[in-house]
Design a protein around this motif. Structure first.
Motif: not given
Ligand code: HAM
Length: 506
Positions: A166-168, A226-229, A255-256, A270-273
């Motif tokens: 699960i990627e998040i 640039p990373q959103i976090i 997994s991030l 939150t988004t995930f796949e």
């Protein structure tokens, strides 16, 4: 020789029949999913397949591929602009609003299952009509809601027998994302010439999508983006940390993935796949790649990303209700592609139970035997014995061939001699041993054997009917493969091929 009829009509490109031999996978997934929905308090919602096109144009978002390229939209005979649903989510919210579900205790948890239409480029893993099962939790902004949905999904895939990753990610809220997109645009503009044509165009409309482009040059460019976090506000960060902490608490492995932005416009936070865990199946993946002769796109990275199998995806969408005319109502949901999960089940060779698998076949010879067999079939069915017949056949050999192909454990044989003697022959299809039992004890004996799982002989004092036994000694090879019965009309074309089913997933 009879003239060969040329078949004129075929299924449309990107559309598929689901043949009888494949139904066991659908039954299996539906049953597991329905049970999970009940366990987690979801209620079933069925929606029309055709809706007002505006709910998708506004909801899914007019800059998404789904709306720009894939929507089956047309004017109906009344002049209304309608569309075949390209996803469930906007329709679920439309129903929530239309039926006043706001007045129910919140959050409202809804489960749907059915066909989805996207005029996508048909290719491996991408159909124009496919099926999704879909979960939405409407009316909660708590991180615990996100976590529980992900926990549920993790346990659902486990119940299918699939090992998944699960990627998040978090993509923040509208406010903090705004700042991020400004920075991302600055960065992308500087690197525009190195990006693929599609992304040069995407950049103008929805630059976030550039982050999940599979093109090698775009991947290289965005590696340093640039990373959103680093841009999300304190509230969004806090929300995300809590989601992850809850997942850690129940040992859900995730997994991030800072690139996971998803292709629909409505997501917030939150988004995930979900992907098949390639590491768990390295040998199979190697074999499938060799066998399928997958042609590689030179522009694409030759790494695991290319072979990633997206089995489902979702996320939070706190503003969609407002976009569709309701009051601001936080929500989260996810959808799973049924055909893709079925492909994955086949890929990893998971056996699913076949509700059509029978245990017993009843064979008959002669009119009187046929009559009695019809009654016996009903008696067995009432006793919950899974029985099959071929009343349209009269010879023993063709009937036994069918019994063999059906993979039944036992065949009951009723001929004229048995009718006169008041007996019936009980043949163990695996050992080939057959014995004669009194006709009125036939069902009881079968039940005992089915319960014991063996063929213990009980009636030793009955002499076998030599004639029938001799005929049967011309034994047929045992084949326990029911699908072969349909092999003419229904080739096992679904033997899994990566090329056909799993390459180039979303
Ligand atoms: P989606 O990612 O567009 O999300 O689709 C979910 C799943 O549907 C994908 O992961 C994939 O398994 C399957 N899928 C998508 N396109 C195809 C295709 N052309 N052929 C076969 N399978 C496909 C949504 O649909 C969102 N509505 C999910 C959601 C619900 N988000 C919040 N709530």
């Amino acid at each position: 020789m009879p003239k060969k009829i040329k078949q004129q009509y075929k299924t449309l490109k990107g559309f598929k029949d689901v043949l009888p031999g494949q139904q066991k996978y659908w039954d299996f997934l539906y049953e597991k999913t329905r049970q999970a929905s009940v366990d987690y308090g979801f209620r079933k919602l069925d929606l029309p397949i055709l809706e007002d096109a505006r709910i998708y144009i506004k909801g899914t978002g007019k800059n998404t591929d789904i709306i720009e390229k894939e929507l089956y939209a047309f004017e109906d005979k009344g002049g209304n602009n309608v569309a075949l649903r390209p996803e469930f989510t906007p329709g679920v919210l439309r129903a929530y609003l239309e039926h006043g579900m706001i007045n129910q205790p919140q959050p409202v948890k809804l489960f749907s299952w059915g066909p989805i239409f996207r005029h996508d480029n048909p290719q491996a893993g991408r159909l124009r009509q496919f099926n999704q099962f879909n979960f939405e939790i409407i009316g909660s902004d708590l991180p615990e809601t996100d976590s529980q949905l992900i926990v549920m999904i993790a346990s659902l895939y486990k119940s299918f027998g699939l090992d998944v990753v699960i990627e998040i990610n978090t993509i923040g809220c509208q406010e903090c994302r705004h700042e991020y997109v400004k920075e991302l645009n600055k960065f992308l503009r500087k690197n525009k010439s190195k990006m693929c044509d599609v992304c040069q165009d995407r950049m103008q409309k929805n630059s976030l999508r550039v982050l999940d482009c599979k093109d090698k040059s775009c991947i290289e460019v965005t590696e340093n983006a640039p990373q959103i976090i680093d841009y999300v506000c304190v509230e969004c960060k806090d929300h995300f940390v809590k989601v992850l902490e809850n997942l850690d608490e129940v040992d859900v492995i995730y997994s991030l993935n800072p690139r996971l932005v998803r292709g629909l416009d409505y997501y917030t936070r939150t988004t995930f796949e979900v992907f098949l865990n390639n590491e768990s199946y390295p040998e199979l993946i190697k074999i499938e790649n060799q066998d399928s002769g997958v042609k590689k796109d030179k522009n694409k990275e030759d790494n695991s990303d290319d072979k990633k199998i997206a089995l489902g995806g979702g996320g939070r969408y706190d503003n969609l209700m407002e976009i569709l005319g309701g009051r601001q109502t936080p929500a989260i949901g996810m959808a799973v592609g049924v055909e893709r999960v079925i492909s994955a089940l086949k890929f990893v060779r998971i056996e699913v139970p076949d509700p059509n698998q029978a245990d017993v076949f009843i064979a008959q010879l002669g009119d009187e035997a046929k009559k009695k067999s019809i009654k016996m079939f009903e008696d067995m069915r009432r006793e919950n014995i899974r029985v099959r017949e071929a009343f349209s056949k009269s010879g023993l050999k063709p009937q036994l061939e069918i019994a063999n192909r059906l993979g039944v454990k036992y065949t009951l044989i009723l001929g004229q001699k048995e009718i006169i003697d008041g007996t019936i022959i009980l043949r163990d299809m695996v050992s080939g041993i057959q014995e004669i039992v009194p006709f009125d004890k036939g069902i009881l004996e079968l039940k005992k054997r089915l319960a014991n799982g063996n063929g213990i002989k009980i009636y030793t004092d009955n002499k076998p009917n030599q004639e029938s036994v001799e005929k049967l000694e011309t034994t047929l090879p045992i084949q326990n493969n029911q699908d072969q019965l349909f092999s003419e009309s229904e080739p096992e074309s679904e033997t899994f091929e990566l090329d056909d089913d799993l390459e180039n997933f979303d």
